[in-house]
Design a protein around this motif. Sequence first.
Motif, PDB file in Angstrom:
ATOM      1  N   ALA A   1       0.841  -1.207   0.000  1.00 33.93           N
ATOM      2  CA  ALA A   1       0.000   0.000   0.000  1.00 33.93           C
ATOM      3  C   ALA A   1       0.875   1.256   0.000  1.00 33.93           C
ATOM      4  CB  ALA A   1      -0.917  -0.013   1.228  1.00 33.93           C
ATOM      5  N   ALA A   2       1.927   1.222   0.806  1.00 30.64           N
ATOM      6  CA  ALA A   2       2.827   2.380   0.862  1.00 30.64           C
ATOM      7  C   ALA A   2       3.525   2.585  -0.478  1.00 30.64           C
ATOM      8  CB  ALA A   2       3.854   2.183   1.979  1.00 30.64           C
ATOM      9  N   LYS A   3       3.948   1.478  -1.082  1.00 26.54           N
ATOM     10  CA  LYS A   3       4.648   1.572  -2.373  1.00 26.54           C
ATOM     11  C   LYS A   3       3.726   2.183  -3.431  1.00 26.54           C
ATOM     12  CE  LYS A   3       7.217  -1.252  -5.667  1.00 26.54           C
ATOM     13  NZ  LYS A   3       7.547  -2.609  -6.089  1.00 26.54           N
ATOM     14  N   SER A   4       2.485   1.755  -3.404  1.00 29.85           N
ATOM     15  CA  SER A   4       1.535   2.257  -4.393  1.00 29.85           C
ATOM     16  C   SER A   4       1.193   3.729  -4.117  1.00 29.85           C
ATOM     17  CB  SER A   4       0.312   1.347  -4.340  1.00 29.85           C
ATOM     18  OG  SER A   4      -0.764   1.933  -4.932  1.00 29.85           O
ATOM     19  N   ALA A   5       0.985   4.076  -2.846  1.00 31.25           N
ATOM     20  CA  ALA A   5       0.630   5.469  -2.495  1.00 31.25           C
ATOM     21  C   ALA A   5       1.785   6.429  -2.775  1.00 31.25           C
ATOM     22  CB  ALA A   5       0.242   5.540  -1.014  1.00 31.25           C
ATOM     23  N   PHE A   6       2.987   5.912  -2.701  1.00 33.75           N
ATOM     24  CA  PHE A   6       4.177   6.767  -2.907  1.00 33.75           C
ATOM     25  C   PHE A   6       4.147   7.450  -4.273  1.00 33.75           C
ATOM     26  CE2 PHE A   6       8.555   7.033  -4.611  1.00 33.75           C
ATOM     27  CZ  PHE A   6       9.053   8.016  -3.770  1.00 33.75           C
ATOM     28  N   ARG A   7       3.628   6.747  -5.280  1.00 39.42           N
ATOM     29  CA  ARG A   7       3.677   7.307  -6.649  1.00 39.42           C
ATOM     30  C   ARG A   7       2.999   8.666  -6.699  1.00 39.42           C
ATOM     31  NH1 ARG A   7       1.781   2.110  -8.195  1.00 39.42           N
ATOM     32  NH2 ARG A   7       3.591   0.773  -8.250  1.00 39.42           N
ATOM     33  N   ALA A   8       1.787   8.754  -6.174  1.00 38.66           N
ATOM     34  CA  ALA A   8       1.071  10.036  -6.240  1.00 38.66           C
ATOM     35  C   ALA A   8       1.584  11.017  -5.183  1.00 38.66           C
ATOM     36  CB  ALA A   8      -0.430   9.787  -6.045  1.00 38.66           C
ATOM     37  N   TRP A   9       1.825  10.503  -3.977  1.00 38.53           N
ATOM     38  CA  TRP A   9       2.232  11.373  -2.858  1.00 38.53           C
ATOM     39  C   TRP A   9       3.553  12.084  -3.173  1.00 38.53           C
ATOM     40  CZ3 TRP A   9       0.321  13.683   1.192  1.00 38.53           C
ATOM     41  CH2 TRP A   9       1.107  14.016   2.294  1.00 38.53           C
TER      42      TRP A   9
ATOM     43  N   PRO B   1       6.832   6.706  22.937  1.00 41.18           N
ATOM     44  CA  PRO B   1       6.263   6.110  21.725  1.00 41.18           C
ATOM     45  C   PRO B   1       5.686   7.129  20.749  1.00 41.18           C
ATOM     46  CG  PRO B   1       4.956   5.551  23.684  1.00 41.18           C
ATOM     47  CD  PRO B   1       6.197   6.216  24.166  1.00 41.18           C
ATOM     48  N   LEU B   2       5.167   8.226  21.264  1.00 44.36           N
ATOM     49  CA  LEU B   2       4.513   9.179  20.362  1.00 44.36           C
ATOM     50  C   LEU B   2       5.518  10.189  19.789  1.00 44.36           C
ATOM     51  CD1 LEU B   2       1.621   9.644  19.350  1.00 44.36           C
ATOM     52  CD2 LEU B   2       1.437  11.487  21.029  1.00 44.36           C
ATOM     53  N   ALA B   3       6.311  10.813  20.652  1.00 48.31           N
ATOM     54  CA  ALA B   3       7.236  11.846  20.170  1.00 48.31           C
ATOM     55  C   ALA B   3       8.253  11.265  19.186  1.00 48.31           C
ATOM     56  CB  ALA B   3       7.956  12.494  21.348  1.00 48.31           C
ATOM     57  N   LEU B   4       8.730  10.052  19.474  1.00 45.10           N
ATOM     58  CA  LEU B   4       9.746   9.478  18.588  1.00 45.10           C
ATOM     59  C   LEU B   4       9.147   9.078  17.236  1.00 45.10           C
ATOM     60  CD1 LEU B   4      11.745   7.430  21.252  1.00 45.10           C
ATOM     61  CD2 LEU B   4      12.407   9.576  20.151  1.00 45.10           C
ATOM     62  N   LEU B   5       7.856   8.746  17.233  1.00 44.26           N
ATOM     63  CA  LEU B   5       7.181   8.485  15.958  1.00 44.26           C
ATOM     64  C   LEU B   5       7.097   9.771  15.130  1.00 44.26           C
ATOM     65  CD1 LEU B   5       5.543   6.394  14.238  1.00 44.26           C
ATOM     66  CD2 LEU B   5       3.503   7.275  15.383  1.00 44.26           C
ATOM     67  N   MET B   6       6.817  10.888  15.809  1.00 43.56           N
ATOM     68  CA  MET B   6       6.706  12.172  15.095  1.00 43.56           C
ATOM     69  C   MET B   6       8.047  12.597  14.502  1.00 43.56           C
ATOM     70  SD  MET B   6       3.613  12.518  15.392  1.00 43.56           S
ATOM     71  CE  MET B   6       2.880  11.111  16.135  1.00 43.56           C
ATOM     72  N   ASN B   7       9.145  12.277  15.208  1.00 44.17           N
ATOM     73  CA  ASN B   7      10.493  12.560  14.665  1.00 44.17           C
ATOM     74  C   ASN B   7      10.671  11.937  13.284  1.00 44.17           C
ATOM     75  OD1 ASN B   7      11.331  13.841  16.954  1.00 44.17           O
ATOM     76  ND2 ASN B   7      12.785  12.273  17.612  1.00 44.17           N
ATOM     77  N   LYS B   8       9.990  10.828  13.053  1.00 46.68           N
ATOM     78  CA  LYS B   8      10.160  10.094  11.795  1.00 46.68           C
ATOM     79  C   LYS B   8       9.087  10.487  10.772  1.00 46.68           C
ATOM     80  CE  LYS B   8      11.970   6.260  14.543  1.00 46.68           C
ATOM     81  NZ  LYS B   8      13.338   6.741  14.482  1.00 46.68           N
ATOM     82  N   ILE B   9       7.828  10.500  11.248  1.00 47.94           N
ATOM     83  CA  ILE B   9       6.724  10.771  10.320  1.00 47.94           C
ATOM     84  C   ILE B   9       6.812  12.188   9.744  1.00 47.94           C
ATOM     85  CG2 ILE B   9       4.248  11.216  10.266  1.00 47.94           C
ATOM     86  CD1 ILE B   9       3.781   8.893  11.960  1.00 47.94           C
ATOM     87  N   GLY B  10       7.135  13.164  10.601  1.00 47.21           N
ATOM     88  CA  GLY B  10       7.175  14.563  10.148  1.00 47.21           C
ATOM     89  C   GLY B  10       8.069  14.723   8.921  1.00 47.21           C
ATOM     90  N   PRO B  11       9.367  14.433   9.064  1.00 51.29           N
ATOM     91  CA  PRO B  11      10.252  14.634   7.910  1.00 51.29           C
ATOM     92  C   PRO B  11       9.975  13.665   6.763  1.00 51.29           C
ATOM     93  CG  PRO B  11      11.449  13.613   9.748  1.00 51.29           C
ATOM     94  CD  PRO B  11      10.111  14.033  10.269  1.00 51.29           C
ATOM     95  N   ALA B  12       9.636  12.403   7.084  1.00 50.21           N
ATOM     96  CA  ALA B  12       9.423  11.409   6.007  1.00 50.21           C
ATOM     97  C   ALA B  12       8.278  11.852   5.103  1.00 50.21           C
ATOM     98  CB  ALA B  12       9.125  10.036   6.611  1.00 50.21           C
ATOM     99  N   LEU B  13       7.166  12.304   5.694  1.00 51.89           N
ATOM    100  CA  LEU B  13       5.997  12.665   4.887  1.00 51.89           C
ATOM    101  C   LEU B  13       6.211  13.977   4.139  1.00 51.89           C
ATOM    102  CD1 LEU B  13       2.989  11.669   7.202  1.00 51.89           C
ATOM    103  CD2 LEU B  13       4.111  10.324   5.415  1.00 51.89           C
ATOM    104  N   VAL B  14       6.789  14.968   4.814  1.00 55.23           N
ATOM    105  CA  VAL B  14       7.018  16.244   4.130  1.00 55.23           C
ATOM    106  C   VAL B  14       7.933  16.036   2.924  1.00 55.23           C
ATOM    107  CG1 VAL B  14       8.138  18.499   4.358  1.00 55.23           C
ATOM    108  CG2 VAL B  14       6.516  17.745   6.087  1.00 55.23           C
ATOM    109  N   ALA B  15       8.926  15.175   3.086  1.00 60.70           N
ATOM    110  CA  ALA B  15       9.861  14.933   1.977  1.00 60.70           C
ATOM    111  C   ALA B  15       9.217  14.125   0.848  1.00 60.70           C
ATOM    112  CB  ALA B  15      11.110  14.218   2.500  1.00 60.70           C
ATOM    113  N   GLY B  16       8.051  13.507   1.111  1.00 61.48           N
ATOM    114  CA  GLY B  16       7.341  12.811   0.025  1.00 61.48           C
ATOM    115  C   GLY B  16       7.402  11.298   0.070  1.00 61.48           C
ATOM    116  N   ASN B  17       7.832  10.746   1.198  1.00 64.77           N
ATOM    117  CA  ASN B  17       7.871   9.289   1.367  1.00 64.77           C
ATOM    118  C   ASN B  17       6.532   8.755   1.864  1.00 64.77           C
ATOM    119  OD1 ASN B  17      10.995   8.771   1.185  1.00 64.77           O
ATOM    120  ND2 ASN B  17      10.704  10.556   2.505  1.00 64.77           N
ATOM    121  N   ALA B  18       6.325   7.450   1.715  1.00 61.42           N
ATOM    122  CA  ALA B  18       5.194   6.772   2.346  1.00 61.42           C
ATOM    123  C   ALA B  18       5.767   5.894   3.465  1.00 61.42           C
ATOM    124  CB  ALA B  18       4.439   5.931   1.335  1.00 61.42           C
ATOM    125  N   VAL B  19       4.985   5.717   4.524  1.00 63.72           N
ATOM    126  CA  VAL B  19       5.543   5.140   5.757  1.00 63.72           C
ATOM    127  C   VAL B  19       4.774   3.895   6.179  1.00 63.72           C
ATOM    128  CG1 VAL B  19       5.916   5.595   8.227  1.00 63.72           C
ATOM    129  CG2 VAL B  19       6.346   7.411   6.550  1.00 63.72           C
TER     130      VAL B  19
END
Length: 471
Positions: free
Chosen positions: A48-56, A148-166
């Motif tokens: 699902a992430a691989k497929s969503a990555f194309r448009a995102w 568990p929450l703050a360390l997830l945000m450390n990853k999700i924030g930059p990964a998504l802004v840069a255009g990755n799927a997680v």
Amino acid sequence: MSAGFKLLIDGRLVDGATEFDVINPATGVSFAKCPKADIAQLNEAVAAAKSAFRAWSTTSIETRAEKVSSLATALEARAEEFAKLLTSEQGKPFNQAMQEVMGGVSILSAFSRARLDDKIIRENVDATIIEHRTPLGVVAAITPWNFPLALLMNKIGPALVAGNAVVAKPAPTTPLTTLLFAALANEILPAGVLNVICDENDLGAALTAHPDVRKVSFTGSTATGKKVMGAAADTIKRVTLELGGNDAAIILDDVDVAAVAAKVFQSAMANAGQICVATKRVYVPSSLYNEFCNALATIADSVVVGNGLQDGVQMGPLQNQKQYDKVCAIIHESASLGEVIAGGEPLKRDGYFVPPTIVRNIPDDAALVREEQFGPVLPILAYDDLDELIDRVNASAYGLGGSIWSGDVQRAIGVAKRIDSGTVWVNQFLAMDPDIPFRGSKQSGIGAELGEEGLFEYTQPHIINALTVSA
Ligand code: NAD
């Protein structure tokens, strides 16, 4: 399922193949069920992430940043609900849980303001040389149980802004705030851009070896980090490893003992010592040793330990049975090697409670000094010669953080420069900010989180080297 926690796969909130109990560490009793994914669901999440990555990845960074900003706003609006759940699954007092949630909000907000502009390396009449950054693809985000929450945000924030799927995977003892966030994010993000699966420590190997995962962003122990690095080797995945530490607090001979002891105590005992950059050993000049030990013991005796949802509680339990057993064993061994001057006995009540414990006169080769205790037990060691002390501190296989305490800031900065760690604080502790990169030295990790470098970790730089004359 008590609160209806679900996995998030391809924009759908789904049950796991099975489920398991989540224990409240303040009671030792299960308070919720967590859905447990199987390999088929892991593969679905990656697909699902691989497929969503194309448009995102082809949307503008402004559009992606807006979504990340919306995640921050939505999280802030439900901060108390998240904090209460965080205390219930993790154990930290409610006010500290609120700080973690709001820390997560500010990390997401900071990354929503980040941009990835091309860097002009050279531009003249003959040539244009540009460094251009693109997202990587599917990122596996694996988190531990202490934040568990703050360390997830450390990853999700930059990964998504840069255009990755997680594909995110929380630790099995603290999965619920991640699942609550997944449900919140599903209202905001396109299907497949963020997927969350849960396991009982049995899916990490498959996720990190998956051929369609381009990067693993891992926070956890050094032992597991080594496995992640091995699993990444076959397809040369990018890795960010934020691992364990054994941070030293070095007290210089010109400090105000009472004031510094209070701060060093907090640096060691916040979150019941379960912080990667907690002070895990304290070095005090022999001339101040007794006074400093006594000050720490007095503070330790005054701490209110209990269920983090009760008013006035300053320290919660250890997060899980395994960590509780490990810390109890370290205290037991330390009592035979050194002198316990505060705490020392687990509380006789349900839950995983250990009071703040201070140990003096313990040798450098004791487990409490050499290893990462990750709990509320602190060794105090004496020193006479600063050069010898720096060798003792740097002898550790870890190099995450550390702190220097002195009335003379320049002198302290001089000592800080000689400590082989990713971060050394002077006259303060745990000062982290979304725009300051954080990283480990030696076996404490590879790569950075936070700051511009924390964003770059989720990109591939490309050099475009163009001759200005037309072909
Ligand atoms: P852990 O290594 O046991 O687990 C971390 C995560 O890895 C969990 O989600 C776990 O399920 C997963 N995992 C287990 N086996 C795996 C495998 N083979 N492959 C991939 N993932 C796997 O760590 P923990 O006990 O949850 O956390 C405590 C440790 O984390 C401490 O050492 C602490 O210092 C470290 N930590 C480091 C930082 C940092 O930023 N450097 C921050 C917080 C915690």
